[in-house]
Design a protein around this motif. Structure first.
Motif, PDB file in Angstrom:
ATOM      1  N   ALA A  23      12.656   5.147  -5.063  1.00 19.24           N
ATOM      2  CA  ALA A  23      13.634   5.102  -4.232  1.00 19.24           C
ATOM      3  C   ALA A  23      14.103   6.628  -4.539  1.00 19.24           C
ATOM      4  O   ALA A  23      14.507   7.409  -3.581  1.00 19.24           O
ATOM      5  N   TYR A  24      14.633   6.564  -5.420  1.00 18.63           N
ATOM      6  CA  TYR A  24      15.264   7.942  -6.200  1.00 18.63           C
ATOM      7  C   TYR A  24      14.561   9.107  -5.919  1.00 18.63           C
ATOM      8  O   TYR A  24      14.933  10.165  -5.613  1.00 18.63           O
ATOM      9  N   ARG A  25      13.289   9.052  -6.311  1.00 15.33           N
ATOM     10  CA  ARG A  25      12.319  10.243  -5.923  1.00 15.33           C
ATOM     11  C   ARG A  25      12.293  10.527  -4.452  1.00 15.33           C
ATOM     12  O   ARG A  25      12.360  11.847  -4.274  1.00 15.33           O
ATOM     13  N   MET A  26      12.561   9.722  -3.636  1.00  8.98           N
ATOM     14  CA  MET A  26      12.732  10.050  -2.110  1.00  8.98           C
ATOM     15  C   MET A  26      13.844  10.701  -1.840  1.00  8.98           C
ATOM     16  O   MET A  26      13.982  11.649  -1.030  1.00  8.98           O
ATOM     17  N   VAL A  27      14.779  10.108  -2.449  1.00  6.13           N
ATOM     18  CA  VAL A  27      16.150  10.668  -2.331  1.00  6.13           C
ATOM     19  C   VAL A  27      16.096  12.164  -2.871  1.00  6.13           C
ATOM     20  O   VAL A  27      16.531  13.230  -2.007  1.00  6.13           O
ATOM     21  N   VAL A  42      10.436  27.430  10.551  1.00  4.87           N
ATOM     22  CA  VAL A  42      10.978  26.519  11.492  1.00  4.87           C
ATOM     23  C   VAL A  42      10.068  25.306  11.910  1.00  4.87           C
ATOM     24  O   VAL A  42      10.187  24.144  11.943  1.00  4.87           O
ATOM     25  N   TRP A  43       8.839  26.031  11.940  1.00  7.84           N
ATOM     26  CA  TRP A  43       7.647  24.908  12.329  1.00  7.84           C
ATOM     27  C   TRP A  43       6.297  25.633  11.854  1.00  7.84           C
ATOM     28  O   TRP A  43       6.429  26.972  11.810  1.00  7.84           O
ATOM     29  N   GLN A  44       5.457  24.739  11.450  1.00  2.15           N
ATOM     30  CA  GLN A  44       4.037  25.190  11.264  1.00  2.15           C
ATOM     31  C   GLN A  44       3.064  24.489  11.727  1.00  2.15           C
ATOM     32  O   GLN A  44       3.226  22.959  11.809  1.00  2.15           O
ATOM     33  N   ASN A  45       1.939  24.991  12.104  1.00  8.52           N
ATOM     34  CA  ASN A  45       0.944  24.176  12.629  1.00  8.52           C
ATOM     35  C   ASN A  45       0.109  23.596  11.427  1.00  8.52           C
ATOM     36  O   ASN A  45       0.212  23.980  10.497  1.00  8.52           O
ATOM     37  N   MET A  46      -0.473  22.328  11.977  1.00 11.67           N
ATOM     38  CA  MET A  46      -1.117  21.524  10.763  1.00 11.67           C
ATOM     39  C   MET A  46      -2.520  21.713  10.633  1.00 11.67           C
ATOM     40  O   MET A  46      -3.296  21.947  11.701  1.00 11.67           O
ATOM     41  N   PRO A  47      -2.937  22.095   9.639  1.00 12.62           N
ATOM     42  CA  PRO A  47      -4.457  22.461   9.210  1.00 12.62           C
ATOM     43  C   PRO A  47      -5.250  21.013   9.565  1.00 12.62           C
ATOM     44  O   PRO A  47      -4.644  19.986   9.557  1.00 12.62           O
ATOM     45  N   ASP A  48      -6.433  21.217  10.011  1.00 13.84           N
ATOM     46  CA  ASP A  48      -7.268  20.266  10.336  1.00 13.84           C
ATOM     47  C   ASP A  48      -7.205  18.667   9.339  1.00 13.84           C
ATOM     48  O   ASP A  48      -7.231  17.802   9.444  1.00 13.84           O
ATOM     49  N   SER A  49      -7.277  19.243   8.120  1.00 15.14           N
ATOM     50  CA  SER A  49      -7.377  18.204   7.063  1.00 15.14           C
ATOM     51  C   SER A  49      -6.106  17.344   7.104  1.00 15.14           C
ATOM     52  O   SER A  49      -6.208  16.404   6.773  1.00 15.14           O
ATOM     53  N   VAL A  50      -5.110  17.959   7.405  1.00 18.77           N
ATOM     54  CA  VAL A  50      -3.856  17.096   7.576  1.00 18.77           C
ATOM     55  C   VAL A  50      -4.012  16.323   8.840  1.00 18.77           C
ATOM     56  O   VAL A  50      -3.684  14.906   8.828  1.00 18.77           O
ATOM     57  N   ARG A  51      -4.386  16.894   9.849  1.00 20.94           N
ATOM     58  CA  ARG A  51      -4.663  16.003  11.081  1.00 20.94           C
ATOM     59  C   ARG A  51      -5.680  14.702  10.758  1.00 20.94           C
ATOM     60  O   ARG A  51      -5.580  13.708  11.371  1.00 20.94           O
ATOM     61  N   GLU A  52      -6.725  15.096  10.160  1.00 19.34           N
ATOM     62  CA  GLU A  52      -7.587  13.994   9.883  1.00 19.34           C
ATOM     63  C   GLU A  52      -7.136  12.666   9.331  1.00 19.34           C
ATOM     64  O   GLU A  52      -7.458  11.799   9.290  1.00 19.34           O
ATOM     65  N   THR A  53      -6.279  13.041   8.447  1.00 19.63           N
ATOM     66  CA  THR A  53      -5.514  11.926   7.473  1.00 19.63           C
ATOM     67  C   THR A  53      -5.027  10.838   8.565  1.00 19.63           C
ATOM     68  O   THR A  53      -4.660   9.799   8.378  1.00 19.63           O
ATOM     69  N   TYR A  54      -4.441  11.406   9.749  1.00 18.39           N
ATOM     70  CA  TYR A  54      -3.856  10.336  10.707  1.00 18.39           C
ATOM     71  C   TYR A  54      -4.849   9.528  11.529  1.00 18.39           C
ATOM     72  O   TYR A  54      -4.576   8.812  12.464  1.00 18.39           O
ATOM     73  N   LYS A  55      -6.242   9.684  11.226  1.00 17.29           N
ATOM     74  CA  LYS A  55      -7.238   8.926  11.877  1.00 17.29           C
ATOM     75  C   LYS A  55      -7.750   7.854  10.746  1.00 17.29           C
ATOM     76  O   LYS A  55      -8.558   7.184  11.146  1.00 17.29           O
ATOM     77  N   GLU A  56      -7.185   7.770   9.485  1.00 17.80           N
ATOM     78  CA  GLU A  56      -7.523   6.807   8.694  1.00 17.80           C
ATOM     79  C   GLU A  56      -7.439   5.308   9.117  1.00 17.80           C
ATOM     80  O   GLU A  56      -6.304   5.231   9.878  1.00 17.80           O
ATOM     81  N   ALA A  57      -8.318   4.654   8.794  1.00 16.15           N
ATOM     82  CA  ALA A  57      -8.512   3.130   9.487  1.00 16.15           C
ATOM     83  C   ALA A  57      -7.440   2.415   8.912  1.00 16.15           C
ATOM     84  O   ALA A  57      -6.517   2.611   7.813  1.00 16.15           O
ATOM     85  N   LEU A  58      -6.984   1.363   9.690  1.00 17.15           N
ATOM     86  CA  LEU A  58      -6.050   0.391   9.129  1.00 17.15           C
ATOM     87  C   LEU A  58      -6.214  -0.105   7.724  1.00 17.15           C
ATOM     88  O   LEU A  58      -7.450  -0.540   7.142  1.00 17.15           O
ATOM     89  N   PRO A  59      -5.330   0.085   6.573  1.00 15.45           N
ATOM     90  CA  PRO A  59      -5.476  -0.225   5.416  1.00 15.45           C
ATOM     91  C   PRO A  59      -5.620  -1.766   5.132  1.00 15.45           C
ATOM     92  O   PRO A  59      -4.608  -2.287   5.610  1.00 15.45           O
ATOM     93  N   ARG A  60      -6.503  -2.186   4.331  1.00 16.94           N
ATOM     94  CA  ARG A  60      -6.743  -3.506   4.302  1.00 16.94           C
ATOM     95  C   ARG A  60      -6.054  -4.001   3.160  1.00 16.94           C
ATOM     96  O   ARG A  60      -5.619  -5.258   3.263  1.00 16.94           O
ATOM     97  N   SER A  61      -5.913  -3.555   2.113  1.00 18.23           N
ATOM     98  CA  SER A  61      -5.232  -4.096   0.824  1.00 18.23           C
ATOM     99  C   SER A  61      -4.497  -2.682   0.498  1.00 18.23           C
ATOM    100  O   SER A  61      -4.322  -1.393   0.931  1.00 18.23           O
ATOM    101  N   GLY A  62      -3.343  -3.129  -0.391  1.00 18.69           N
ATOM    102  CA  GLY A  62      -2.110  -2.004  -0.670  1.00 18.69           C
ATOM    103  C   GLY A  62      -2.476  -1.165  -1.651  1.00 18.69           C
ATOM    104  O   GLY A  62      -3.399  -0.831  -2.296  1.00 18.69           O
ATOM    105  N   MET A  63      -1.636  -0.134  -2.006  1.00 12.27           N
ATOM    106  CA  MET A  63      -1.601   0.920  -2.984  1.00 12.27           C
ATOM    107  C   MET A  63       0.008   1.004  -3.364  1.00 12.27           C
ATOM    108  O   MET A  63       1.073   0.600  -2.745  1.00 12.27           O
ATOM    109  N   PRO A  64       0.033   1.581  -4.623  1.00  9.63           N
ATOM    110  CA  PRO A  64       1.375   1.723  -5.082  1.00  9.63           C
ATOM    111  C   PRO A  64       2.453   2.814  -4.132  1.00  9.63           C
ATOM    112  O   PRO A  64       1.841   3.538  -3.830  1.00  9.63           O
ATOM    113  N   LEU A  65       3.588   2.426  -3.964  1.00  9.90           N
ATOM    114  CA  LEU A  65       4.385   2.866  -3.222  1.00  9.90           C
ATOM    115  C   LEU A  65       4.475   4.574  -3.606  1.00  9.90           C
ATOM    116  O   LEU A  65       4.653   5.399  -2.599  1.00  9.90           O
ATOM    117  N   ASP A  66       4.480   4.814  -4.939  1.00  9.66           N
ATOM    118  CA  ASP A  66       4.442   6.065  -5.305  1.00  9.66           C
ATOM    119  C   ASP A  66       3.374   7.050  -4.808  1.00  9.66           C
ATOM    120  O   ASP A  66       3.661   8.148  -4.619  1.00  9.66           O
TER     121      ASP A  66
END
Ligand code: PLP
Length: 492
Positions: A23-27, A42-66
């Motif tokens: 949590a301190y890392r986030m702060v 002010v703003w920057q366009n997202m590269p396709d590689s970034v846009r692609e990450t938002y198509k990842e499927a529902l995570p079935r199991s978890g990963m560390p919060l870090d």
């Protein structure tokens, strides 16, 4: 049986100390980003590689919060809308603030549901409503409710107006049942009122959008004539919707004149003050809102000029009983008790949500930290900056001011002689887009009358006059480059 003997789970971390470090890392990241925001685009366009990450499927199991946070750092935090930046002046919103973000965090820690109940957060919710009532000059006996934003705040005010006009019980049991009703606003009214008419079952044509005057305020003579004409046709006038700070130019309707008409005609006066109502607290400009206290209801937006993180709007209603009668429900599963957790009024009796977020805390904390006077000064500062920008534009040879700013919104266009209207529009749009894509400044566009305009809405506590200097200088620099991209351009 096997399952029952297994270790039971929860969402709490296994190692609270490790979670504290995460949590301190986030702060730390948040403070670094915000304290350096001026030096970031002010703003920057997202590269396709970034846009692609938002198509990842529902995570079935978890990963560390870090590691989750590493993804946030890579794919989310570098691509904000931009309204936290000092040179973001698009549309109309606040610039957020760190204290408000901490408020949202603490509110979520408590997990409070503000539907009601006997707990401190519910008292704070009502206290913030009381403070907002004070800011707009409403009496202690008035009621109010925090909402998701101005659109819902307006819907609530207009619903109370409609129900009061038709009789609470009749409309709540039988609906509008073919009643012919009319609401009145200028043609500068915000689109959420059209939606409200549709949601209220009246149809958007029930909203009479009267042609505004040359200063973009409501034409009171036209209003009177329309009311008379509607009555002559058996249509029941219900409410006048005044705008205090229009979305296009920041114009403020003549609140005294509209209060007078509403009183004579027996109509509800609702003020859409999402942009301007809070200017009532500004020492130098507060008098522009004189007459606001005459309204029957006011919608205002702390996530605009109080810079609360999204979302928080507010509707205040002078007649508390009409407000409650419009929304209160009595349900056996929500009985009020004499003692204990349920020994309190239901806050959901003032609107359309049952569960409600604890949006009061972020507003409360910022108001306690800075005091309302500072917020008033910041509003004056923005209005002063709008005048400064207007003056710079008046002096700039190739830029034309399209309306004298009444609040913090400046509409202008690049104007070069011997250009067709469509080429002028293309040039202005190209400059606007280049400013955004270069990460220099974010403006939006609109039409002032029939003229295509660039619009600079300075609802931003981080903006300084030097940012407006940069804007004008960059526009001037972009004009020749952008002009050369237009069809039919011939260098000479
Ligand atoms: C922003 C705005 C609204 C809508 O408010 P939201 O908070 O975006 O829902 C309504 N009216 C006016 C004049 C506004 O500027």
């Amino acid at each position: 049986m096997d399952q029952m003997l297994q270790q039971e789970e929860s969402l709490d971390p296994e190692d609270w100390e490790a979670m504290r470090a995460t949590a301190y890392r986030m702060v730390d990241e948040a403070v670094s980003r915000l304290s350096n925001v001026r030096d970031s685009p002010v703003w920057q366009n997202m590269p396709d590689s970034v846009r692609e990450t938002y198509k990842e499927a529902l995570p079935r199991s978890g990963m560390p919060l870090d590691e989750v946070f590493d993804e946030i750092r890579a794919n989310l935090l570098p691509y904000p809308m931009g309204n936290i930046h000092p040179r973001f002046w698009m549309w109309y919103m606040g610039a957020s603030n760190f204290t408000g973000a901490l408020g949202d965090f603490l509110a979520a820690i408590l997990g409070s549901n503000l539907g009601g109940g006997n707990h401190a957060a519910a008292l704070m919710d009502q206290q913030v409503v009381d403070w907002l009532k004070t800011m707009v000059g409403f009496p202690a006996g008035a009621s109010g409710t925090l909402t998701s934003g101005g659109s819902v705040a307006n819907l609530i005010g207009l619903t109370v107006a409609r129900n009061t006009a038709l009789g609470q019980q009749t409309i709540r049991e039988h609906g509008v049942a073919g009643a012919k009703l009319a609401f009145y606003a200028s043609d500068q009214v915000h689109g959420c009122h059209l939606t409200a008419m549709e949601v209220l079952g009246l149809g958007s044509k029930s909203l009479r959008c009267l042609p505004s005057r040359s200063d973009y305020t409501m034409d009171v003579t036209a209003l009177r004539a329309q009311i008379a004409e509607d009555r002559a046709h058996g249509i029941q006038p219900v409410a006048i919707i005044a705008t205090a700070g229009t979305i296009n130019t920041g114009a403020i309707d003549d609140l005294y004149a509209l209060a007078d008409v509403s009183q004579r005609e027996g109509l509800w006066l609702h003020v859409d003050g999402c942009i301007g109502a809070l200017a009532a607290i500004a020492p130098k400009n507060g008098d522009k809102l004189n007459g606001l206290d005459k309204a029957d209801s006011v919608a205002l937006d702390p996530h605009k000029w109080l810079h609360a993180p999204f979302e928080v709007g507010c509707c205040v209603v002078k007649d508390r009983s009409q407000h409650v009668d419009t929304f209160a429900l009595s349900q056996s599963y929500l009985e009020k008790e004499p003692r204990g957790v349920a020994a309190a009024d239901w806050l959901h009796d003032f609107g359309i949500q049952t569960s409600r977020g604890f949006r009061a805390l972020k507003v409360w904390m910022s108001l306690k930290e800075h005091g309302v006077e500072k917020f008033g000064r910041l509003i004056d500062q923005n209005i002063n900056q709008a005048e400064y920008l207007a003056d710079r534009i008046r002096m700039a040879p190739d830029i034309e001011l399209l309306a004298n700013p009444m609040l913090d919104i400046v509409c202008f266009r690049i104007y070069l002689p011997n250009m067709t209207d469509s080429n002028l529009e293309a040039l202005n749009r190209e400059v606007m887009l280049r400013l955004q894509e270069d990460g220099v400044a974010a403006l939006s566009d609109t039409r002032v009358g029939s003229t295509y305009a660039l619009r600079c809405a300075i609802s931003n506590h981080r903006t300084q006059r030097r940012d407006l200097d940069i804007l004008v200088e960059q526009i001037e620099e972009l004009i020749p480059t952008c002009r050369s991209t237009l069809p039919g351009y011939e260098p000479y």
